[in-house]
Write an enzyme that holds these catalytic residues in place. Structure first.
Site, PDB file in Angstrom:
ATOM      1  N   ARG A  52       0.830  -1.208   0.000  1.00 20.94           N
ATOM      2  CA  ARG A  52       0.000   0.000   0.000  1.00 20.94           C
ATOM      3  C   ARG A  52       0.869   1.264   0.000  1.00 20.94           C
ATOM      4  O   ARG A  52       0.555   2.245  -0.683  1.00 20.94           O
ATOM      5  CB  ARG A  52      -0.948   0.000   1.207  1.00 20.94           C
ATOM      6  N   LYS A 151      -2.618   7.251   1.060  1.00 20.84           N
ATOM      7  CA  LYS A 151      -2.354   7.628   2.452  1.00 20.84           C
ATOM      8  C   LYS A 151      -1.355   8.783   2.407  1.00 20.84           C
ATOM      9  O   LYS A 151      -0.153   8.607   2.616  1.00 20.84           O
ATOM     10  CB  LYS A 151      -1.801   6.410   3.209  1.00 20.84           C
ATOM     11  N   GLU A 184     -16.138   6.551   5.711  1.00 20.89           N
ATOM     12  CA  GLU A 184     -15.276   5.923   6.720  1.00 20.89           C
ATOM     13  C   GLU A 184     -15.167   6.894   7.893  1.00 20.89           C
ATOM     14  O   GLU A 184     -15.823   7.932   7.918  1.00 20.89           O
ATOM     15  CB  GLU A 184     -13.892   5.604   6.149  1.00 20.89           C
TER      16      GLU A 184
HETATM   17  N1  PXG Z   1      -9.098   5.123   7.183  1.00 20.61           N
HETATM   18  C1  PXG Z   1      -8.165   6.080   7.303  1.00 20.61           C
HETATM   19  C2  PXG Z   1      -8.450   7.437   6.791  1.00 20.61           C
HETATM   20  C3  PXG Z   1      -6.943   5.766   7.910  1.00 20.61           C
HETATM   21  O1  PXG Z   1      -6.002   6.709   8.016  1.00 20.61           O
HETATM   22  C4  PXG Z   1      -7.731   3.500   8.264  1.00 20.61           C
HETATM   23  C5  PXG Z   1      -8.909   3.872   7.644  1.00 20.61           C
HETATM   24  C6  PXG Z   1      -7.545   2.079   8.700  1.00 20.61           C
HETATM   25  O2  PXG Z   1      -6.632   1.410   7.858  1.00 20.61           O
HETATM   26  P1  PXG Z   1      -5.712   0.205   8.376  1.00 20.61           P
HETATM   27  O3  PXG Z   1      -4.887  -0.160   7.190  1.00 20.61           O
HETATM   28  O4  PXG Z   1      -4.926   0.751   9.509  1.00 20.61           O
HETATM   29  O5  PXG Z   1      -6.617  -0.885   8.765  1.00 20.61           O
HETATM   30  C7  PXG Z   1      -6.706   4.465   8.421  1.00 20.61           C
HETATM   31  C8  PXG Z   1      -5.450   4.096   9.113  1.00 20.61           C
HETATM   32  C9  PXG Z   1      -1.307   7.377  12.218  1.00 20.61           C
HETATM   33  C10 PXG Z   1      -2.597   6.713  11.996  1.00 20.61           C
HETATM   34  O6  PXG Z   1      -1.247   8.341  12.954  1.00 20.61           O
HETATM   35  C11 PXG Z   1      -2.938   6.169  10.757  1.00 20.61           C
HETATM   36  C12 PXG Z   1      -4.166   5.575  10.573  1.00 20.61           C
HETATM   37  C13 PXG Z   1      -5.029   5.498  11.619  1.00 20.61           C
HETATM   38  C14 PXG Z   1      -4.675   6.033  12.836  1.00 20.61           C
HETATM   39  C15 PXG Z   1      -3.450   6.652  13.034  1.00 20.61           C
HETATM   40  O7  PXG Z   1      -0.283   6.929  11.699  1.00 20.61           O
HETATM   41  N2  PXG Z   1      -4.506   5.106   9.336  1.00 20.61           N
END
Ligand code: PXG
Length: 291
Positions: A52, A151, A184
């Site tokens: 990703r 991301k 989301e």
């Molecule tokens: N949606 C968004 C917008 C995210 O940033 C998720 C869903 C969940 O994805 P995963 O792959 O984690 O199941 C995310 C995840 C950080 C941080 O500070 C990043 C996320 C979530 C919380 C903190 O690095 N990204």
């Protein structure tokens, strides 16, 4: 022992881990990031996170100066240097140092940063009692402007939504897309269960293709749930039998109230408990061993 941060090939002390004010990640939010978890000395869904990251880089035409294999090695080295077993791994690749002015061609060397740190989860009581959410006015970015599948270092859209949630006195926001469908949350994917069917918005609704989301979609059929990726509205949230979120920081967490309305009877549902348990078991046993 001080915390060590990977910065462009070197492991430096936390205090020395600095980037320039001329970095376009700082000046314009031009860059990408990734958040990975290690459980029990094993990196969970490592390949999927690396893939990703490189897909995000491709989407913004950023050449990461490491092969995927080199990146994996650098991550393992960083975790080992910090002697961590359970941790949160934060990767940041910024466009690098350039001039004032948007042009990314002025930035020849991306900055590559790997932080291995403690994990910040929601407070424990919410895993027992469930979270409360609100739907917020800020809509999710439209994919044609900035695709939520990237991301990117542009998280202001999510941050505005998070502030709106904070001001409503809750920890997470439900973000709708421009058509009013549920997309989301600010850092988590969202699921509902109705009549033994699990539904999550398709990524084209404006969601990140969450890696924990994939895990939930894999696990659900084991409990007899039918699985659908389908558009749904706030109405569907309000009449759901169960609701929960998934994400790298959150793992799987129940939701019991949205916009001050109870989901079902206002307590976490049985399928949600099953999925939380199955998720934890998988996370603690699967994955590439670091040591
Ligand atoms: N949606 C968004 C917008 C995210 O940033 C998720 C869903 C969940 O994805 P995963 O792959 O984690 O199941 C995310 C995840 C950080 C941080 O500070 C990043 C996320 C979530 C919380 C903190 O690095 N990204």
């Amino acid at each position: 022992m001080g915390q060590k941060v990977y910065l462009n090939g070197e492991l430096v002390e936390r205090e020395e881990a600095k980037v320039s004010v001329w970095d376009h990640g700082f000046l314009y939010g031009d860059g990408i990031f990734e958040g990975i978890r290690a459980y029990n000395g094993r990196i969970f869904r490592f390949k999927q996170h690396i893939d990703r990251l490189y897909d995000s880089a491709k989407a913004i035409m950023l050449d990461i100066p490491l092969t995927k294999k080199e990146m994996e090695e650098a991550i393992i080295k960083t975790i080992q240097a910090n002697e961590l077993e359970d941790c949160y791994i934060r990767l940041v690749i910024s466009r690098g140092i350039g001039d004032l002015g948007l042009n990314p061609e002025a930035c020849p060397n991306p900055n590559v940063i790997i932080i291995a740190s403690d994990i910040e989860l929601y407070p424990a009581k919410f895993y027992e009692e469930g979270l409360e959410l609100v739907t917020v006015p800020t809509r999710r970015n439209i994919p044609e402007a900035l695709n939520p599948r990237i991301k990117s270092l542009n998280y202001l859209n999510n941050i505005l939504a998070k502030m709106e949630a904070n001001r409503a006195g809750v920890l997470e926001a439900v973000m709708l897309n421009n058509e009013g469908y549920v997309a989301e949350c600010t850092g988590d994917n969202i699921f509902i269960i109705k009549d033994d069917t699990l539904v999550t918005p398709p990524v084209h609704a404006g969601a990140l293709k969450g890696i924990k989301r994939e895990v939930v979609l894999e696990l659900a059929p084991e409990f007899g749930l039918e699985v659908k990726e389908e558009l749904f509205t706030r109405h569907d949230l309000y009449i759901a039998d169960e609701c929960f979120l998934s994400g790298t920081a959150a793992e799987v967490i129940p939701v019991v109230k949205i916009d001050d309305r109870d989901i079902a009877d206002g307590t976490p549902g049985d399928y949600t408990w099953d999925l939380i348990e199955a998720f934890r078991e998988k996370a603690n046993s699967e994955g590439l061993s670091i040591y």
